[in-house]
Design a protein around this motif. Structure first.
Motif, PDB file in Angstrom:
ATOM      1  N   ARG A 496       0.953  -1.188  -0.132  1.00  0.00           N
ATOM      2  CA  ARG A 496       0.009  -0.161  -0.106  1.00  0.00           C
ATOM      3  C   ARG A 496       0.863   1.121  -0.219  1.00  0.00           C
ATOM      4  O   ARG A 496       1.633   1.485   0.938  1.00  0.00           O
ATOM      5  CB  ARG A 496      -1.004   0.017   1.406  1.00  0.00           C
ATOM      6  CG  ARG A 496      -1.885   1.402   1.327  1.00  0.00           C
ATOM      7  CD  ARG A 496      -2.429   1.388   2.565  1.00  0.00           C
ATOM      8  NE  ARG A 496      -1.610   2.064   3.435  1.00  0.00           N
ATOM      9  CZ  ARG A 496      -1.791   2.639   4.446  1.00  0.00           C
ATOM     10  NH1 ARG A 496      -2.960   2.528   5.124  1.00  0.00           N
ATOM     11  NH2 ARG A 496      -0.982   3.251   5.428  1.00  0.00           N
ATOM     12  N   SER A 534       5.033   6.792   1.526  1.00  0.00           N
ATOM     13  CA  SER A 534       5.094   5.842   2.626  1.00  0.00           C
ATOM     14  C   SER A 534       4.397   4.410   2.287  1.00  0.00           C
ATOM     15  O   SER A 534       3.460   4.412   1.359  1.00  0.00           O
ATOM     16  CB  SER A 534       4.244   6.248   4.067  1.00  0.00           C
ATOM     17  OG  SER A 534       3.005   6.452   3.647  1.00  0.00           O
ATOM     18  N   GLN A 535       5.052   3.349   2.655  1.00  0.00           N
ATOM     19  CA  GLN A 535       4.612   2.095   2.264  1.00  0.00           C
ATOM     20  C   GLN A 535       4.378   1.134   3.247  1.00  0.00           C
ATOM     21  O   GLN A 535       4.889   1.256   4.506  1.00  0.00           O
ATOM     22  CB  GLN A 535       5.681   1.272   1.543  1.00  0.00           C
ATOM     23  CG  GLN A 535       6.266   2.301   0.147  1.00  0.00           C
ATOM     24  CD  GLN A 535       7.333   1.931  -0.268  1.00  0.00           C
ATOM     25  OE1 GLN A 535       7.671   0.801  -0.869  1.00  0.00           O
ATOM     26  NE2 GLN A 535       8.428   2.886  -0.201  1.00  0.00           N
ATOM     27  N   LEU A 536       3.401   0.069   3.196  1.00  0.00           N
ATOM     28  CA  LEU A 536       3.039  -0.938   4.061  1.00  0.00           C
ATOM     29  C   LEU A 536       2.906  -2.068   3.450  1.00  0.00           C
ATOM     30  O   LEU A 536       2.377  -2.226   2.281  1.00  0.00           O
ATOM     31  CB  LEU A 536       1.508  -0.518   4.850  1.00  0.00           C
ATOM     32  CG  LEU A 536       1.061  -1.502   5.408  1.00  0.00           C
ATOM     33  CD1 LEU A 536       1.857  -1.732   6.722  1.00  0.00           C
ATOM     34  CD2 LEU A 536      -0.592  -1.323   6.006  1.00  0.00           C
ATOM     35  N   SER A 538       1.761  -6.147   3.012  1.00  0.00           N
ATOM     36  CA  SER A 538       1.139  -7.353   3.477  1.00  0.00           C
ATOM     37  C   SER A 538       1.701  -8.314   2.838  1.00  0.00           C
ATOM     38  O   SER A 538       1.311  -8.593   1.620  1.00  0.00           O
ATOM     39  CB  SER A 538      -0.316  -6.993   3.750  1.00  0.00           C
ATOM     40  OG  SER A 538      -1.098  -8.042   4.083  1.00  0.00           O
ATOM     41  N   GLY A 560      -6.929  -0.748   4.093  1.00  0.00           N
ATOM     42  CA  GLY A 560      -6.147   0.457   3.809  1.00  0.00           C
ATOM     43  C   GLY A 560      -6.705   1.683   3.450  1.00  0.00           C
ATOM     44  O   GLY A 560      -6.118   2.682   3.587  1.00  0.00           O
ATOM     45  N   LEU A 565      -3.098   2.954   9.279  1.00  0.00           N
ATOM     46  CA  LEU A 565      -2.245   1.648   9.418  1.00  0.00           C
ATOM     47  C   LEU A 565      -0.908   2.298   9.313  1.00  0.00           C
ATOM     48  O   LEU A 565      -0.565   3.204   8.754  1.00  0.00           O
ATOM     49  CB  LEU A 565      -2.563   0.836   8.543  1.00  0.00           C
ATOM     50  CG  LEU A 565      -3.894  -0.059   8.297  1.00  0.00           C
ATOM     51  CD1 LEU A 565      -3.963  -0.781   7.127  1.00  0.00           C
ATOM     52  CD2 LEU A 565      -4.246  -0.646   9.701  1.00  0.00           C
ATOM     53  N   SER A 567       2.975   2.730   8.583  1.00  0.00           N
ATOM     54  CA  SER A 567       3.843   2.542   7.264  1.00  0.00           C
ATOM     55  C   SER A 567       5.177   3.051   7.541  1.00  0.00           C
ATOM     56  O   SER A 567       5.659   3.613   8.721  1.00  0.00           O
ATOM     57  CB  SER A 567       3.116   3.310   6.218  1.00  0.00           C
ATOM     58  OG  SER A 567       2.838   4.503   6.652  1.00  0.00           O
TER      59      SER A 567
END
Length: 615
Positions: A496, A534-536, A538, A560, A565, A567
């Protein structure tokens, strides 16, 4: 001294001698045809006619009185000189360009009449009909008035035939000139200039070294090319090969445009060198031909333009192999075009004749896999680059679902599952009737390009793969194959990306930091996290079934979009190119005609040595 250096000096010396001979011939004696009739170059039409009858009669009588050596050849030479100098256009062309348009016919006449008596000599010795004017033509008729606007102010490559209406050789090539234009469609413009356009032809002709006499060293027709990097008369490229359609087109495509050749393959070499050996990151484009002809220039241009996406191959279709090709790739006849794309999918086949615009449409549609590959050239279009913005425009949150693994049967199988997931998310009836929470939201995200699905070569892009799949099991999908140590197990993960809406003060701070980086080399070496989303990440841990993967993707998109959440920000490893740039895909400077370069070198040298003040 190198061989190429020696060759240059040999060519330079030969050119210098040839120009010296021309200079001597031009300045110390009348041109040969005037010598033959024993008249000066200023002779009137009446004087030329009188000289012809006098010499013709004298040679005829002398042969009757007693055969003399070479009398027949002398009679042919006198007829040659008279037929050239008594015709206004032929004489104009001879005086201006030293162009002898009857030379080929004269040589044939001498060969055919060798050993005959004067009574057996049949007149006329040659039949030269003026070139027929073309009606509606695919080529452009260029003149002194329109040349600048049409050619010199254009960005296109121009292939131009210089011809004479009085030349037999010109007629032969002019008859196929429309066919040349059709074959060059989409690659180059094709035009023609008749030698009667004297001011223009003087600019297009070669020049002798000292006298600057315009000439056509190999006679007419002559072919010259103006490239997009040359819009001057001193850097045009002059064709010096066989004056046939096929040879000319191949020269333009290969030597001028630097287009790659598309080779023919048998089934064995096709499987070894193209299907298996050309890399899994490219679509295979197969061109079936029924006659073994060379690939048209527009096909070769496409091979150069799309080299990062596709590999091209030609196959000779023969009736005895028709059943084989139909069962393997679905080709029933030639010509045919085949796209071999994702493993497990049937090839896409098109039968019939192609043209440049239709082929361009097809290659654009089929240059990528159904399930796209995440590569350096596709990352931005897929939205899988933290340094870029969302493909969806002003969206601040977007997603990439990626299946990573080493190429082979295991990855091919999971790619097939992911294609079904992609199909599931694009099928409106399935989406509305599924009842899965977030399914509609995920489908809308895919449609608006906030969500993309792709596959990654975990070996070629090992650094990228290691970072995003950082776990004890990442070696099952990332890095080189470890025979006997770990199995090949493709991994699915979702990234994300998110960019926060910035306040005015934050925007001013970012712009200030950019200015500092631009002006300070030390600061520019530091990471610019302000420009990175910014990154997340999963990772999917469920079964490799379409329903479970769709449910997981839908849930991730829903959470998301609706939850704050955690990140991380920071630069990530860049995706690497799968192969180096081939030499024909590199930007290449177009050089001037080879002889023109030698002439320029000799002129410069003579001027420096004060040998020639007028060079």
């Amino acid at each position: 001294m190198s061989l190429s250096h020696n060759a240059f000096w040999v060519a330079a010396l030969a050119l210098l001698l040839s120009n010296f001979v021309l200079l001597f011939q031009r300045s110390s004696s009348p041109p040969l045809l005037y010598q033959t009739l024993e008249v000066p170059p200023t002779a009137s039409a009446t004087e030329i006619e009188a000289a012809y009858f006098r010499l013709h009669h004298a040679l005829w009588i002398s042969e009757k009185e007693g055969p003399a050596y070479n009398t027949i050849e002398k009679l042919i030479d006198v007829q040659h000189a008279y037929d050239t100098l008594s015709d206004k256009r032929r004489r104009r062309n001879y005086d201006t360009f030293l162009l002898d348009e009857l030379e080929a016919a004269v040589q044939r006449a001498k060969k055919e009449n060798a050993g005959v008596s004067v009574d057996e000599l049949e007149f006329p010795l040659w039949h030269v009909e003026p070139v027929k004017e073309l009606g509606e033509s695919a080529t452009v008729s260029l003149t002194s008035h329109n040349f600048n606007k049409i050619v010199l102010e254009s960005d296109d490559v121009w292939v131009i035939q210089l011809y004479s209406e009085m030349s037999i050789d010109s007629q032969e090539l002019l008859d196929s000139w429309d066919s040349v234009a059709m074959d060059m469609a989409g690659v180059a413009q094709v035009g023609r200039v008749e030698i009667g356009q004297i001011p223009l032809l003087i600019l297009l002709a070669e020049k002798t070294l000292y006298t600057k006499q315009p000439r056509f060293g190999s006679g007419l027709p002559e072919i010259v090319v103006f490239t997009s990097k040359c819009r001057r008369f001193d850097c045009l490229i002059r064709y010096r090969g066989l004056k046939t359609k096929d040879a000319l087109i191949d020269w333009v495509a290969t030597s001028v445009l630097k287009l790659p050749r598309i080779l023919y393959y048998s089934f064995k070499t096709l499987m070894k060198d193209v299907i298996q050996g050309a890399g899994t990151h490219k679509v295979k484009v197969l061109l079936f031909s029924g006659n073994g002809e060379r690939a048209a220039p527009y096909l070769r241009q496409a091979a150069k333009k799309y080299w990062e996406y596709a590999v091209f191959a030609k196959i000779l279709f023969q009736e005895q192999n028709a059943t084989f090709w139909e069962s393997r790739v679905g080709v029933k006849s030639a010509p045919a075009l085949v796209f071999v794309k994702d493993p497990g999918l049937k090839p896409v086949v098109f039968h019939g004749v192609l043209n440049s615009s239709y082929f361009e449409t097809l290659i654009e549609e089929h240059k990528a896999f159904v399930l796209p590959q995440l590569r350096r050239i596709s990352a931005e279009a897929l939205g899988c680059d933290a340094r870029r913005k969302s493909v969806a425009g002003n969206s601040t949150t977007w997603y990439c679902v990626i299946v990573a693994g080493r190429t082979g049967p295991s990855l091919s199988q999971v790619r097939g599952v992911m294609r079904e997931v992609l199909q599931n998310l694009t099928d409106t009836e399935v989406v509305l009737g599924s009842g899965v929470p977030g399914h509609v939201l995920a489908a809308e995200a895919l449609k608006s390009q906030r969500l993309s699905l792709s596959w990654l070569d975990g070996d070629k892009q090992r650094d990228f793969c290691y970072v995003y799949l950082h776990s004890p099991t990442m070696f099952e999908a990332c890095g080189p194959r470890r025979n006997g140590e770990v199995d090949d197990v493709p991994k699915i993960f979702l990234v994300r990306y998110q960019r926060k809406l910035l306040t005015i003060k934050e925007q001013e701070r970012i712009e200030k930091n950019k200015a500092l980086r631009a002006n300070n080399p030390w600061i520019s070496l530091l990471e610019d996290n302000d420009s990175v989303a910014s990154q997340l990440v999963s990772k999917y841990e469920g079964s490799a079934t379409v329903a479970d993967i769709v449910q997981w993707v839908s849930q991730m998109v829903y959470e998301g979009d609706n939850n704050d959440l955690p990140s991380f920000s920071g630069k990530m490893p860049e995706l690497l190119p799968e192969e180096s740039l081939p030499f024909w895909a590199q930007s290449q400077e177009v050089v001037a005609d080879g002889q023109a370069k030698v002439v320029h070198f000799i002129q410069s040298w003579l001027s420096r040595k004060n040998i020639c003040r007028v060079c």
